[in-house]
Design a protein around this motif. Structure first.
Motif, PDB file in Angstrom:
ATOM      1  N   GLY A 363      51.944  40.905  44.747  1.00  0.00           N
ATOM      2  CA  GLY A 363      52.320  39.663  44.089  1.00  0.00           C
ATOM      3  C   GLY A 363      51.364  38.556  44.490  1.00  0.00           C
ATOM      4  O   GLY A 363      50.652  38.647  45.501  1.00  0.00           O
ATOM      5  N   ALA A 364      51.324  37.515  43.699  1.00  0.00           N
ATOM      6  CA  ALA A 364      50.431  36.386  43.974  1.00  0.00           C
ATOM      7  C   ALA A 364      51.222  35.225  44.553  1.00  0.00           C
ATOM      8  O   ALA A 364      52.353  34.958  44.135  1.00  0.00           O
ATOM      9  CB  ALA A 364      49.714  35.955  42.703  1.00  0.00           C
ATOM     10  N   GLU A 365      50.612  34.558  45.534  1.00  0.00           N
ATOM     11  CA  GLU A 365      51.239  33.364  46.085  1.00  0.00           C
ATOM     12  C   GLU A 365      51.167  32.206  45.089  1.00  0.00           C
ATOM     13  O   GLU A 365      52.110  31.428  44.942  1.00  0.00           O
ATOM     14  CB  GLU A 365      50.569  32.992  47.412  1.00  0.00           C
ATOM     15  N   ALA A 377      44.107  33.424  41.003  1.00  0.00           N
ATOM     16  CA  ALA A 377      45.323  33.709  41.767  1.00  0.00           C
ATOM     17  C   ALA A 377      44.982  33.896  43.239  1.00  0.00           C
ATOM     18  O   ALA A 377      43.849  34.244  43.608  1.00  0.00           O
ATOM     19  CB  ALA A 377      46.011  34.960  41.220  1.00  0.00           C
ATOM     20  N   LEU A 378      45.977  33.668  44.089  1.00  0.00           N
ATOM     21  CA  LEU A 378      45.859  33.918  45.524  1.00  0.00           C
ATOM     22  C   LEU A 378      46.646  35.183  45.817  1.00  0.00           C
ATOM     23  O   LEU A 378      47.877  35.196  45.759  1.00  0.00           O
ATOM     24  CB  LEU A 378      46.409  32.734  46.326  1.00  0.00           C
ATOM     25  N   VAL A 379      45.918  36.286  46.102  1.00  0.00           N
ATOM     26  CA  VAL A 379      46.514  37.606  46.292  1.00  0.00           C
ATOM     27  C   VAL A 379      46.186  38.097  47.694  1.00  0.00           C
ATOM     28  O   VAL A 379      44.998  38.194  48.062  1.00  0.00           O
ATOM     29  CB  VAL A 379      45.994  38.607  45.244  1.00  0.00           C
ATOM     30  N   ASP A 380      47.211  38.427  48.446  1.00  0.00           N
ATOM     31  CA  ASP A 380      47.021  38.907  49.822  1.00  0.00           C
ATOM     32  C   ASP A 380      46.131  37.963  50.624  1.00  0.00           C
ATOM     33  O   ASP A 380      45.261  38.397  51.421  1.00  0.00           O
ATOM     34  CB  ASP A 380      46.411  40.319  49.830  1.00  0.00           C
ATOM     35  N   SER A 383      41.375  34.609  47.413  1.00  0.00           N
ATOM     36  CA  SER A 383      41.238  33.940  46.120  1.00  0.00           C
ATOM     37  C   SER A 383      40.571  34.906  45.136  1.00  0.00           C
ATOM     38  O   SER A 383      39.463  35.388  45.384  1.00  0.00           O
ATOM     39  CB  SER A 383      40.379  32.681  46.279  1.00  0.00           C
ATOM     40  N   VAL A 384      41.275  35.177  44.025  1.00  0.00           N
ATOM     41  CA  VAL A 384      40.784  36.131  43.030  1.00  0.00           C
ATOM     42  C   VAL A 384      40.652  35.418  41.690  1.00  0.00           C
ATOM     43  O   VAL A 384      41.600  34.761  41.232  1.00  0.00           O
ATOM     44  CB  VAL A 384      41.746  37.339  42.881  1.00  0.00           C
ATOM     45  N   VAL A 385      39.483  35.550  41.076  1.00  0.00           N
ATOM     46  CA  VAL A 385      39.234  34.981  39.752  1.00  0.00           C
ATOM     47  C   VAL A 385      38.838  36.133  38.825  1.00  0.00           C
ATOM     48  O   VAL A 385      37.914  36.891  39.130  1.00  0.00           O
ATOM     49  CB  VAL A 385      38.119  33.917  39.779  1.00  0.00           C
ATOM     50  N   VAL A 386      39.548  36.254  37.702  1.00  0.00           N
ATOM     51  CA  VAL A 386      39.283  37.341  36.753  1.00  0.00           C
ATOM     52  C   VAL A 386      39.184  36.750  35.355  1.00  0.00           C
ATOM     53  O   VAL A 386      40.044  35.948  34.957  1.00  0.00           O
ATOM     54  CB  VAL A 386      40.423  38.395  36.770  1.00  0.00           C
ATOM     55  N   ILE A 405      26.484  46.332  28.357  1.00  0.00           N
ATOM     56  CA  ILE A 405      27.590  46.999  27.656  1.00  0.00           C
ATOM     57  C   ILE A 405      27.078  47.607  26.361  1.00  0.00           C
ATOM     58  O   ILE A 405      26.052  47.173  25.804  1.00  0.00           O
ATOM     59  CB  ILE A 405      28.748  46.034  27.349  1.00  0.00           C
ATOM     60  N   GLY A 406      27.774  48.627  25.884  1.00  0.00           N
ATOM     61  CA  GLY A 406      27.408  49.279  24.639  1.00  0.00           C
ATOM     62  C   GLY A 406      28.268  48.818  23.486  1.00  0.00           C
ATOM     63  O   GLY A 406      29.170  47.984  23.658  1.00  0.00           O
ATOM     64  N   PRO A 407      28.026  49.358  22.282  1.00  0.00           N
ATOM     65  CA  PRO A 407      28.824  48.977  21.113  1.00  0.00           C
ATOM     66  C   PRO A 407      30.313  49.255  21.344  1.00  0.00           C
ATOM     67  O   PRO A 407      30.687  50.309  21.862  1.00  0.00           O
ATOM     68  CB  PRO A 407      28.258  49.886  20.008  1.00  0.00           C
ATOM     69  N   GLY A 408      31.152  48.267  20.988  1.00  0.00           N
ATOM     70  CA  GLY A 408      32.591  48.424  21.139  1.00  0.00           C
ATOM     71  C   GLY A 408      33.093  48.228  22.552  1.00  0.00           C
ATOM     72  O   GLY A 408      34.286  48.381  22.806  1.00  0.00           O
ATOM     73  N   GLU A 409      32.186  47.888  23.491  1.00  0.00           N
ATOM     74  CA  GLU A 409      32.602  47.671  24.871  1.00  0.00           C
ATOM     75  C   GLU A 409      32.712  46.184  25.181  1.00  0.00           C
ATOM     76  O   GLU A 409      32.119  45.348  24.499  1.00  0.00           O
ATOM     77  CB  GLU A 409      31.615  48.337  25.836  1.00  0.00           C
ATOM     78  N   MET A 410      33.460  45.859  26.230  1.00  0.00           N
ATOM     79  CA  MET A 410      33.611  44.485  26.677  1.00  0.00           C
ATOM     80  C   MET A 410      33.750  44.494  28.188  1.00  0.00           C
ATOM     81  O   MET A 410      34.144  45.512  28.784  1.00  0.00           O
ATOM     82  CB  MET A 410      34.824  43.831  26.024  1.00  0.00           C
ATOM     83  N   ALA A 411      33.426  43.387  28.805  1.00  0.00           N
ATOM     84  CA  ALA A 411      33.440  43.322  30.262  1.00  0.00           C
ATOM     85  C   ALA A 411      34.361  42.211  30.735  1.00  0.00           C
ATOM     86  O   ALA A 411      34.426  41.131  30.136  1.00  0.00           O
ATOM     87  CB  ALA A 411      32.031  43.103  30.801  1.00  0.00           C
ATOM     88  N   VAL A 412      35.085  42.482  31.821  1.00  0.00           N
ATOM     89  CA  VAL A 412      35.889  41.496  32.530  1.00  0.00           C
ATOM     90  C   VAL A 412      35.236  41.297  33.896  1.00  0.00           C
ATOM     91  O   VAL A 412      34.984  42.273  34.625  1.00  0.00           O
ATOM     92  CB  VAL A 412      37.342  41.980  32.697  1.00  0.00           C
ATOM     93  N   TYR A 413      34.963  40.062  34.239  1.00  0.00           N
ATOM     94  CA  TYR A 413      34.238  39.766  35.480  1.00  0.00           C
ATOM     95  C   TYR A 413      35.225  39.335  36.562  1.00  0.00           C
ATOM     96  O   TYR A 413      36.276  38.741  36.277  1.00  0.00           O
ATOM     97  CB  TYR A 413      33.192  38.689  35.227  1.00  0.00           C
ATOM     98  N   VAL A 414      34.862  39.639  37.824  1.00  0.00           N
ATOM     99  CA  VAL A 414      35.749  39.394  38.954  1.00  0.00           C
ATOM    100  C   VAL A 414      34.990  38.684  40.079  1.00  0.00           C
ATOM    101  O   VAL A 414      33.852  39.070  40.408  1.00  0.00           O
ATOM    102  CB  VAL A 414      36.350  40.720  39.502  1.00  0.00           C
ATOM    103  N   ALA A 415      35.629  37.656  40.637  1.00  0.00           N
ATOM    104  CA  ALA A 415      35.114  37.003  41.833  1.00  0.00           C
ATOM    105  C   ALA A 415      36.219  37.002  42.884  1.00  0.00           C
ATOM    106  O   ALA A 415      37.388  36.785  42.562  1.00  0.00           O
ATOM    107  CB  ALA A 415      34.678  35.577  41.530  1.00  0.00           C
ATOM    108  N   ILE A 416      35.840  37.284  44.131  1.00  0.00           N
ATOM    109  CA  ILE A 416      36.798  37.305  45.230  1.00  0.00           C
ATOM    110  C   ILE A 416      36.277  36.420  46.349  1.00  0.00           C
ATOM    111  O   ILE A 416      35.119  36.577  46.792  1.00  0.00           O
ATOM    112  CB  ILE A 416      37.037  38.743  45.726  1.00  0.00           C
ATOM    113  N   ASP A 417      37.107  35.495  46.790  1.00  0.00           N
ATOM    114  CA  ASP A 417      36.734  34.542  47.845  1.00  0.00           C
ATOM    115  C   ASP A 417      35.423  33.833  47.508  1.00  0.00           C
ATOM    116  O   ASP A 417      34.492  33.759  48.340  1.00  0.00           O
ATOM    117  CB  ASP A 417      36.634  35.260  49.191  1.00  0.00           C
ATOM    118  N   SER A 418      35.338  33.360  46.261  1.00  0.00           N
ATOM    119  CA  SER A 418      34.212  32.553  45.773  1.00  0.00           C
ATOM    120  C   SER A 418      32.892  33.317  45.710  1.00  0.00           C
ATOM    121  O   SER A 418      31.812  32.704  45.640  1.00  0.00           O
ATOM    122  CB  SER A 418      34.021  31.300  46.646  1.00  0.00           C
ATOM    123  N   SER A 419      32.939  34.637  45.721  1.00  0.00           N
ATOM    124  CA  SER A 419      31.728  35.449  45.587  1.00  0.00           C
ATOM    125  C   SER A 419      31.919  36.449  44.449  1.00  0.00           C
ATOM    126  O   SER A 419      33.024  36.987  44.260  1.00  0.00           O
ATOM    127  CB  SER A 419      31.433  36.201  46.888  1.00  0.00           C
TER     128      SER A 419
END
Length: 615
Positions: A363-365, A377-380, A383-386, A405-419
């Motif tokens: 769960g997130a604080e 969100a703040l998880v465990d 700091s998590v950014v998605v 990425i290839g045709p029909g693909e998409m990307a979700v980016y993630v940062a943890i603790d500002s990195s």
């Protein structure tokens, strides 16, 4: 049947008595009974016209009233009685035609569940009104019963016939935990549901509400028929008076007027639109108003949301590209934990991917979502950014290069603790029916196709190129979609979408079209058309039905007017006796209504080539 229409029954009785009198010694006075009765009906019609004028509406029964009086005046009592039959029978004829046209719409209404079998705490069942069921209650659905409320399946697996909801003829199978929509018919096994909505908020009741609104609405074409009826009346009176003046024979007045009653104008257009909306309902298309159907046939631009509309909306994880020393599972687990607080379809995909790997979610604080951008969100304690690349880049304070990425693909980016911590690559395939749907829309006169999406430009362009859509607008927030829809130059504009974030654009469009029986309530409430089947080809079906319905409605009006005009000309030259003309006018009414009912039938498609077709 006739008991429901006492004036029709009285007219037939008068005709029968008049016929009997003609065979007796009273035959010299047989005109008295039909003539007297006809004048009574004419008086009733005059009183009704007076009340309509007081309400500010213009009654068009003046032709029938004048025809009855003129026929009696020139001793054509039987012709007057036929006009009375037409006038009194018009209500019965309209009821029949409307019921025939509305049949597919009212089929849903006739099966509304009234009682639910509530499972009590001791495991027994008790019958309660369906409105008494609350979310969280357990309900027993016996074999071949209609599911009364939305719920999730508690017991094993079962099959349901959802054809009344989606138009799909094959039964669908549901397993424990899956959603079951109200209105579907249970198979041969009794099941227990845990209800998720009250009856008034369930899928079936929402569809019924849409159907009732569609049945009661009036299209601009119907109002056009009302307006045409007034000049038609003036022209008919002018021809009748002119024929009398030129011939010197007052019988000409009656002979012209008996073939001039504008019943096709009154009945044909509403019947055509009811038939068209009924035909749409059979295809799983609920059109909220007849005016929408009339607007839809003129649409020049169609804007589509991408995810869940042009694509299947069920992205699957292709690869986790971890960075910064974290493992793939660590990145995916923290991202999924944060995404629990987002309603976006990609959030569900991230969570589903983590669960498929048996990764425990936390769960997130704290959690905050920026719609169409991402979640922080703040998880465990971390700091998590998605979200989108630009959103994550702003969070870490450095520019991020897009992952390949290839045709029909998409990307979700993630940062943890500002990195920067990596990217999750998903694939969301284009629906198989999408290319043909866009082709059909072009062939039927739609000039411009636009794709609106919150995805990055790279992902959006891949899909746009695959579908040959050259107006692709990426990185759209809900407000951006509204701005795009309202500013598109080639109107009317239809917007097709399926999610909560599409609701504002659906409401802003000239015609909003919500996809899928399980689409968001917000989207369905905002839309003018709701597609119950999760099949984008029904967008083209809706456009085709709208075009054919309006065409047939106009045809039925002009067919009735043309036949009446031809008969008036013949009668003006004295070649059509009043009694024969009265029966011919009855035939004109029937022809116009039968022509209007054609709107409820499937017709061979006759697409025209669109000048704006792209190579």
């Amino acid at each position: 049947m006739l008991v429901r229409y006492p004036w029709v029954l009285a007219t037939l009785a008068v005709a029968a008595l008049g016929g009997i009198a003609q065979l007796t010694t009273w035959h010299a006075y047989t005109w008295v009974l039909p003539a007297g009765y006809a004048l009574v009906v004419a008086g009733r019609s005059a009183w009704r016209m007076t009340r309509e004028l007081r309400r500010g509406t213009y009654g068009i029964d003046i032709l029938a009233f004048t025809a009855i009086v003129a026929s009696v005046a020139v001793a054509e009592a039987w012709a007057a009685l036929v006009i009375v039959l037409m006038l009194t029978g018009g209500e019965a004829l309209e009821d029949y035609a409307s019921a025939r046209a509305r049949r597919d719409l009212t089929a849903l209404l006739s099966h509304v569940p009234r009682v639910a079998h509530k499972v009590t705490s001791d495991g027994t069942t008790t019958d309660v009104p369906v409105d008494a069921i609350a979310p969280g209650d357990q309900v027993l659905v016996r074999p071949f019963e209609i599911v009364p409320v939305d719920g999730s399946l508690v017991t094993g697996s079962a099959t349901f016939d959802e054809s009344s909801l989606t138009g799909e003829s094959l039964p669908v199978e549901r397993t424990a935990g899956q959603e079951v929509l109200s209105g579907g018919v249970n198979g041969s096994t009794a099941v227990v549901l845990s209800t998720t909505h009250a009856a008034r908020d369930s899928q079936y009741q929402q569809i019924i509400t849409l159907v009732e609104g569609a049945s009661a609405s009036r299209a601009p074409i119907v109002h056009l028929a009302d307006r045409v009826a007034i000049p038609f009346t003036v022209v008919a009176l002018a021809i009748a008076i002119g024929a009398w003046a030129l011939s010197g024979d007052p019988a000409r007045l009656a002979e012209v007027l008996v073939v001039a009653t504008p019943c096709p104008l009154i009945i044909a257009a509403p019947v055509a639109f009811l038939a068209g909306t009924g035909r749409a309902a059979r295809r799983g298309i609920i059109v909220k108003s007849s005016a929408t159907l009339e607007s839809l046939r003129r649409v020049r631009t169609v804007a589509f949301d991408k995810t869940g509309t042009l694509t299947r909306g069920a992205p699957s994880l292709v690869e986790v590209r971890a960075a910064g020393g974290l493992t793939d599972d660590q990145v995916l687990r923290l991202a999924a934990s944060a995404e629990q607080y987002s309603s976006h379809v990609l959030a569900a995909a991230v969570i589903g991917a983590a669960r498929s790997r048996d990764l425990p979610l936390s769960g997130a604080e704290t959690a905050q979502e920026v719609p169409a951008h991402g979640v922080t969100a703040l998880v465990d304690g971390r700091s998590v950014v998605v979200g989108k690349r630009t959103y994550v880049a702003d969070a870490v304070g450095v520019s991020l290069a897009g992952t390949t990425i290839g045709p029909g693909e998409m990307a979700v980016y993630v940062a943890i603790d500002s990195s920067y911590a990596g990217a999750l690559v998903f694939s969301d395939e284009v629906r198989g029916e999408t290319p043909q749907t866009l082709e059909r829309l072009h062939e039927h006169g739609v000039e411009h196709i636009v794709m609106l999406t919150g995805d990055d430009r790279l992902t959006a362009d891949h899909v746009g190129q695959a579908l040959r859509i050259d107006d692709v607008r990426a990185n759209c927030l809900p407000a951006d979609k509204v701005d795009a829809v309202t500013s598109l130059p080639h109107r009317p504009v239809a917007m097709v979408g399926d999610g909560v974030n599409d609701a504002p654009a659906l409401a802003a469009a000239d015609i909003g079209i919500a996809m899928g029986a399980r689409g968001s309530t917000a989207a369905g409430d905002s839309a003018h058309v709701v597609l119950l089947r999760d099949d984008i080809s029904t967008v083209a079906d809706a456009h085709t039905i709208a075009r054919e319905t309006v065409t047939i409605a106009l045809q039925s009006i002009w067919v009735g007017m043309t036949l009446s005009a031809a008969l008036m000309v013949i009668a003006a030259f004295g070649a059509l006796p009043a009694l024969v003309g009265a029966w011919l006018q009855e035939g004109v009414d029937v022809v116009a209504i039968l022509w209007a009912l054609r709107a409820g039938l499937a017709h061979p498609s006759t697409p025209r080539k669109a000048s704006a077709r792209r190579p």
